[in-house]
Design an enzyme around this catalytic site. Structure first.
Site, PDB file in Angstrom:
ATOM      1  N   ALA A 138       0.385  -0.797  -5.189  1.00 12.39           N
ATOM      2  CA  ALA A 138       1.041   0.159  -6.106  1.00 12.39           C
ATOM      3  C   ALA A 138       0.992  -0.270  -7.520  1.00 12.39           C
ATOM      4  O   ALA A 138       0.928   0.441  -8.536  1.00 12.39           O
ATOM      5  CB  ALA A 138       2.665   0.597  -5.642  1.00 12.39           C
ATOM      6  N   CYS A 154      -4.125  -4.619   5.026  1.00  9.42           N
ATOM      7  CA  CYS A 154      -4.235  -4.039   6.322  1.00  9.42           C
ATOM      8  C   CYS A 154      -5.187  -4.577   6.878  1.00  9.42           C
ATOM      9  O   CYS A 154      -5.665  -4.268   8.119  1.00  9.42           O
ATOM     10  CB  CYS A 154      -4.487  -2.534   6.144  1.00  9.42           C
ATOM     11  SG  CYS A 154      -2.968  -1.772   5.363  1.00  9.42           S
TER      12      CYS A 154
END
Length: 446
Positions: free
Chosen positions: A11, A42
C-alpha cells in the site's frame, strides 16, 4: 507540498508511486522499520519451499529505483508518534538509536498487520516462527535441515501454503486448527475436501483442537493441545493477523472493525490530511454493505494506489471488495468469492446452494480431473451471492469469472449466457461456470 508515508510494502509504495506520477513536484518520503522494501510477502512460502531461489526475486523495486523516481525511502526507521496538530512524525533510527522530527503536509499510514501471537506458555521458545517478511523466511529456511517434525498452528491461507512448502522438504507435518474445519472462509463440505487430500498425502490434520502451550527448554520440543501432545522441532504460528493500528489510535485517529484504521472510501481517516491504506485498514464490502477486515495483497495495492491519487488532488472512491481469494495446497487449488453460507445467514439472505462435481479440462485430455463447485444464489432475484471451488490444476482461477458476475450484480441467467473460451487443454465444452449456472437455473425453477 510534502507527502510522508509510513510503511514501504504494497500500500505504502503503491501510494507513493501513484502520487508522484500524478503530481511530480510532490516531495515524498517513505519510512519503514524494516530492512527490505517492496517485497511480495505472498511469495514467502514458495521461497521457503525453494521454488523461488532467491529472496531478491521477491523484491519488486529497490530504494535506488524509487530514488530515481524522486521518492526517498528510509529503512530501519521506526515511526513512534504522529502529531496531527503539528503535522509531524517522530522517527527513531534503529541503527543509531537517534530520534528526529519529520514534517508533512499529507500523511499516509500503511503500517500493515502483524501475525497474532497469543500469550501461551512457551510461546517465546526458539524455533517458533511466523511468516511475515523475508527475515522470517530466512530463519525458517535455516532451521529446515535440523527439522523432522513441524507443527503448523492455523489452517488458513498461510498455514496451508506452508504445508506445501514443508512437504517439498519431506518433513513430517501436523496442522492444528482450533475451528472445526480448515479454511474458515469456505463452507465445511468444501473444506472437507482439502482435509481429506492432506490426509491422503500423509499430513496429520487436527481440527477442533485448541493449542494450550509449547514445551521445551530453550527450543520448542512439543505442542500441547486440549486433546493431545505433538512433538515438534519447529512450529509455525499462522492463526491470523491483527492490524498495526496503535500508532494511529495514539494520534486520535478513529478505529473501526477489528481495530483496523477506519477510513472513508477515499481512504481518508478521521483526521484531515491523514490517509490510511492496506492491511492496517478495513475495506468496504459490497455484499456486507459495510466495512470488513479481510487483509489481502490485492486490496492493499488498490487502496494504496487510490490513496496516492487522492493525495495528489484526485477524487476517486474505493469500489469495494467481495472477499475473493485463491490458493494452492499440494495438488489442490481453492478459490472463493462473495458470501459463504455462514455469511449469507448472518446477513439474513434468502438463498439456496448448488453443489456440482466439475471437470478441470476435457475428459479425454491428459491431466483431466474432478473438482467441486458451490454456487450460492439469492432466491428472489437469482443474483449470484458467492462461489467456492476446490479441485485439481486449472479449477481455481475460474473464481474470477464468478467474482466479476457478483461485482456487477449479475444473475444466474446472466452467468449462463457468458461467452467463455473452450479448448480441450483448458476446459470442457461446457465450462464449469456455465455448468453451475445452468444447474442453479434448474433448481431455481423448482
Amino acid at each position: 507540498m510534502k507527502l510522508v508515508v509510513i510503511g514501504a510494502v504494497a500500500a505504502g509504495l503503491s501510494a507513493a508511486s501513484k502520487a508522484k506520477r500524478e503530481k511530480p513536484e510532490l516531495e515524498i518520503e517513505v519510512y519503514t522499520s524494516e530492512e527490505h522494501i517492496s517485497y511480495g510477502a505472498c511469495g514467502l512460502p514458495y521461497y521457503i519451499e525453494e521454488k523461488i531461489g532467491s529472496s531478491e526475486k521477491l523484491i519488486a523495486r529497490t530504494k535506488e529505483e524509487f530514488k530515481k523516481q524522486g521518492i526517498k525511502v528510509v529503512t530501519k526507521s521506526l515511526v513512534e508518534q504522529i502529531n496531527p496538530e503539528e503535522k509531524t512524525i517522530l522517527v527513531k533510527d534503529l541503527d543509531n538509536d537517534e530520534n528526529k522530527t519529520v514534517n508533512f503536509d499529507s500523511l499516509l499510514i500503511a503500517t500493515g498487520a502483524s501475525p497474532i501471537m497469543p500469550p501461551l506458555d512457551g510461546i517465546n521458545l526458539d524455533n517458533i516462527f511466523t511468516v511475515k517478511n523475508i527475515p522470517d523466511a530466512d530463519k525458517i529456511k535455516k532451521q529446515i535441515p535440523n527439522t523432522k517434525k513441524v507443527v503448523i498452528v492455523g489452517g488458513g491461507y498461510i498455514g496451508l501454503e506452508m504445508v506445501e512448502a514443508f512437504y517439498a522438504h519431506g518433513l513430517d507435518i501436523t496442522v492444528i486448527e482450533m475451528a472445526p474445519q480448515l479454511m474458515g472462509n469456505i463452507d465445511s463440505d468444501m473444506a472437507g475436501v482439502i482435509a481429506e487430500h492432506l490426509k491422503e498425502k500423509g499430513v496429520n490434520v487436527c481440527s477442533g483442537e485448541k493449542v494450550e502451550s509449547f514445551q521445551g527448554e530453550k527450543a520448542v520440543e512439543s505442542v500441547k493441545t486440549d486433546k493431545g501432545t505433538y512433538h515438534a522441532d519447529m512450529v509455525i504460528m499462522a492463526i491470523g493477523v491483527s492490524p498495526n493500528s496503535q500508532l494511529a489510535k495514539n494520534a486520535g485517529i478513529k478505529l473501526g472493525v477489528k481495530n483496523s484504521i477506519k477510513t472513508n472510501r477515499k481512504m481518508e481517516t478521521s483526521v484531515k490530511d491523514i490517509y490510511a491504506a492496506g492491511d492496517c485498514t478495513a475495506a468496504y464490502h459490497l455484499l456486507y454493505e459495510d466495512d470488513a477486515y479481510i487483509p489481502l495483497g490485492t486490496t492493499a495495492n488498490k487502496q494504496g494506489r487510490l490513496a496516492g491519487e487522492n493525495i495528489a488532488g484526485g477524487n476517486s472512491h474505493f469500489q469495494g471488495i467481495i472477499g475473493t481469494g485463491i490458493m494452492k495446497v499440494l495438488d489442490l487449488e481453492v478459490g472463493r468469492t462473495g458470501l459463504n453460507t455462514r455469511e449469507a445467514k448472518q446477513l439474513e439472505k434468502d438463498f439456496y446452494e448448488t453443489v456440482i462435481t466439475i471437470p478441470n479440462i476435457a475428459g479425454y485430455y491428459p491431466g483431466h480431473g474432478k473438482g467441486k463447485m458451490k454456487l450460492i444464489v439469492e432466491k428472489g432475484s437469482g443474483k449470484v451471492l458467492g462461489c467456492q471451488l476446490v479441485g485439481p490444476k486449472g479449477i481455481a482461477k475460474r473464481i474470477d469469472t464468478v467474482a466479476a458476475c457478483i461485482h456487477n450484480e449479475n444473475t444466474i441467467w446472466d452467468m449462463a449466457k457468458l461467452d467463455l473460451a473452450y479448448a480441450p487443454p483448458f476446459s470442457p465444452v461446457w465450462d464449469p461456470v456455465l455448468m453451475a449456472a445452468n444447474v442453479a437455473i434448474n433448481k431455481f425453477k423448482k
